[in-house]
Design an enzyme around this catalytic site. Structure first.
Site, PDB file in Angstrom:
ATOM      1  CG  ASP A  78      31.450   9.959  -5.251  1.00  0.00           C
ATOM      2  OD1 ASP A  78      31.700  10.670  -4.259  1.00  0.00           O
ATOM      3  OD2 ASP A  78      30.323   9.484  -5.475  1.00  0.00           O
ATOM      4  CB  CYS A 117      27.469  14.027  -1.433  1.00  0.00           C
ATOM      5  SG  CYS A 117      25.878  14.720  -1.879  1.00  0.00           S
ATOM      6  CG  HIS A 135      26.061  11.401  -4.909  1.00  0.00           C
ATOM      7  ND1 HIS A 135      26.553  11.712  -3.666  1.00  0.00           N
ATOM      8  CD2 HIS A 135      27.043  10.675  -5.528  1.00  0.00           C
ATOM      9  CE1 HIS A 135      27.754  11.195  -3.523  1.00  0.00           C
ATOM     10  NE2 HIS A 135      28.085  10.575  -4.635  1.00  0.00           N
TER      11      HIS A 135
END
Length: 661
Positions: free
Chosen positions: A282, A225, A267
């Site tokens: 995202d 991520c 994250h």
């Protein structure tokens, strides 16, 4: 300091960057750690996924997006020296060979393509009041700005087909060929990353993984991520769009309902500055899912996480800085932990709200109720501990209602699925159900499937104006009659299912006798004993091939322990649905008796009853065929018809059994 200027860039031999104490405190100081100035910052990564198993990754203490560089020295290479005065002011000096491009210059990019945004802003501003959206969600849009996704179709197709030729600059340049606004520039970068970069599961699970470089990501087309967020930020800055990487907690891969969050962030995502306002996205979760059972990543594009409305984004993204929630009022971590988590498919499939609004439900007298509101008629299903049992789910025009009855005391997992416009049911809600009491009297048949009761869906399938609109039918004597309108082209089939008693697969339809008159079907039901039964309704277009399709079922309830009805007579293929049987309705006849028969039969020339002997039936003035037969010496009795008077071949239409003498 020597400055040399040309038409495209500024070359600097020594670059000084000063950070205040406030900025230093906000971003941390790690002068004792080594970091690669060319690498993207890495924190723990998290991906949205399927299944259980919490994954945590260690935060990499190195460069941040504003240039807080750790000391790193190599002979004949760039040296970065960081120091602080007594007031906490940070001074970072880079010393490099005269002909080399400064690393800090590369990072903050004073060249046209690498410096800030197209307006020359050297550093993105922090979010303020004008960036904030009202919480809770006002149902106006899933996006934080007006978008017509159809206008992106050609652009999306183009961006998804662009390939990497050399480096990141050329890739961005190729993507921007068809992009003519900041929004379109962000869109092509988003689409390319979501369709080309795979989530690196092994890297995400290694706690001490080195930070990902854009060159490595482009080469392997894999990252975690942090790599997604860092690559997105880098590409946006090359494109001249302000972008920030935002770290925080997420309800993604491995999240368990009701869990708490603490320690390192798991994250990272991005904020982009468009049309005078910050917006959230995202690309990690936009790219696909990880299946915990196989530990494999699958590309599955998810539009929901592109410029998501902040009041929806907060459901599964909690930033380290509350200002990046872009909400008024901002939510606390405790609220984030306790608030109901609606998965992205909840909104993708047109859901608006769900009740209860907490992720943990306590039963009342052994029962819990969940309701969902949707924009349009939607098909739902549920699973309790992985099985479609112990619940009554009824469809509504704009949602559904589910009454759930856990079979045991304790904690249970309740999942809600929705179909939407696709042919696939997707998980949209998940509850933890706590039950401290079980009412044995409400045990439901295992074969009671979903949905229960007629609805918009049954109308859509050709069943209209039911005699019983409610899903539950109570009968005191074990008998009931259910009727509904049926389109001429639709054929109906019904079966009865219970957990106890003599009902088997062969006799499931023998406790139902079906007739049809003038576009209306009637189901006469006789229960074999007291209890709860599922009356399933199936339909099929008469002229179309294929099997009958399940539409809905009723729950039949009878508490009379004296009930013991026999089966109806067995019918054969020539028994038309528009025929009518008045007597005898019992499929078992008494021995040594004269038994009267009365039927309405259409399109036949003659009718008779055959046992030990043959007894003809006569047609009366009301259109019924009447007569009687004697069951002496018989084990079986048949009703037979002659369809054509010119023929001598009789067809069997009904079969009765005779009690033993």
């Amino acid at each position: 300091m020597e400055l040399k200027k040309d038409s495209n860039a500024v070359s600097i031999d020594m670059l000084l960057i000063v950070h205040s104490e406030k900025r230093r405190a906000a971003h941390g100081t790690h002068s004792d750690r080594q970091a690669d100035p060319g690498a993207l910052p890495q924190r723990r990564g998290g991906l949205q996924g399927v299944g259980n198993g919490i994954r945590r990754w260690q935060k990499f203490e190195g460069n941040d997006v504003h240039g807080n560089l750790a000391e790193k020295q190599h002979p004949q290479q760039t040296q970065v020296i960081t120091s602080y005065d007594n007031q906490g002011t940070q001074l970072t000096v880079e010393v490099h060979p005269r002909d080399a491009m400064p690393q800090l210059l590369k990072k903050f990019s004073l060249a046209k393509r690498l410096q800030g945004d197209k307006n020359g802003n050297t550093r993105p501003r922090q979010p303020g009041a004008k960036d904030a959206h009202v919480y809770p969600w006002d149902r106006s849009s899933l996006k934080s700005m007006p978008l017509d996704l159809q206008e992106f179709e050609k652009l999306d197709t183009y961006a998804s087909q662009v390939t990497v030729k050399s480096g990141l600059d050329e890739l961005v340049s190729d993507l921007l060929q068809e992009a003519h606004s900041d929004l379109e520039r962000v869109r092509v970068i988003w689409i390319w990353i979501c369709h080309h970069i795979e989530y690196d599961i092994e890297a995400a699970q290694e706690k001490d993984r080195q930070a990902f470089k854009p060159t490595d990501i482009l080469r392997t087309q894999k990252t975690n991520c942090d790599g997604y967020a860092g690559l997105f930020e880098k590409m946006c800055r090359i494109a001249g769009v302000q972008c920030m990487t935002v770290p925080g907690y997420s309800k993604g891969f491995g999240y368990q309902t009701g869990q708490s969050f603490s320690g390192e962030f798991d994250h990272a995502w991005n904020a982009v500055y468009l049309e005078g306002r910050w917006h959230l996205l995202d690309s990690t979760w936009g790219s696909g899912l990880v299946d915990s059972a196989t530990s494999k990543f699958t590309f599955l594009y998810n539009e929901f996480y592109f410029l998501t409305h902040p009041a929806l984004f907060i459901e599964d993204h909690f930033p380290d800085n509350k200002n990046w929630q872009l909400l008024k009022p901002p939510q606390s971590l405790k609220q984030f932990e306790n608030n109901m988590y609606h998965k992205s498919e909840f909104y993708n499939k047109g859901m608006l709200s769900a009740h209860p609004e907490t992720s943990v439900i306590k039963t009342v007298n052994g029962k819990a109720t969940v309701t969902v509101e949707s924009c349009a008629p939607t098909l739902f299903m549920f699973m309790l501990n992985g099985k479609q049992e112990h619940g009554l789910l009824s469809l509504r025009k704009n949602g559904m209602k589910l009454d759930i009855y856990p079979p045991t005391v304790g904690t249970h997992k309740l999942q809600i699925f929705a179909k939407g416009k696709s042919d696939i049911y997707s998980s949209v809600l998940e509850y933890t159900l706590k039950c401290n009491y079980v009412d044995i009297g409400v045990r439901l048949p295992a074969e009671l499937h979903q949905p229960v009761g007629p609805s918009w869906f049954s109308e859509q399938m050709g069943i209209m104006k039911p005699s019983h609109p409610d899903p539950i039918i109570h009968t005191s004597d074990g008998r009931c009659s259910v009727s509904f309108g049926v389109e001429e082209s639709t054929s109906v089939l019904a079966s009865l299912h219970g957990d106890e008693g003599p009902i088997t697969e062969e006799t499931q339809r023998r406790y139902i006798f079906q007739t049809q008159r003038e576009k209306r079907a009637e189901l006469k039901v006789q229960l074999p004993q007291a209890g709860k039964f599922a009356l399933k309704i199936f339909v099929k277009k008469r002229l179309e091939p294929g099997n009958y399709v399940f539409v809905f079922n009723y729950l039949l309830c009878c508490t009379n322990t004296k009930v013991n009805w026999p089966m109806f007579p067995e019918s054969f293929g020539n028994w038309g649905q528009d025929n009518e049987l008045l007597e005898p309705l019992s499929g078992v006849l008494p021995a040594n008796r004269n038994v009267p028969f009365k039927l309405k039969l259409h399109g036949i020339a003659k009718a008779l009853v055959k046992g030990q002997d043959t007894w003809p039936l006569t047609l009366n003035q009301e259109g019924y065929w009447e007569g009687s037969c004697n069951t002496a010496g018989c084990q079986e009795v048949y009703v037979m018809v002659l369809e054509n008077a010119n023929h001598n071949f009789y067809s069997y239409i009904l079969k009765y059994k005779v009690n033993a003498q």
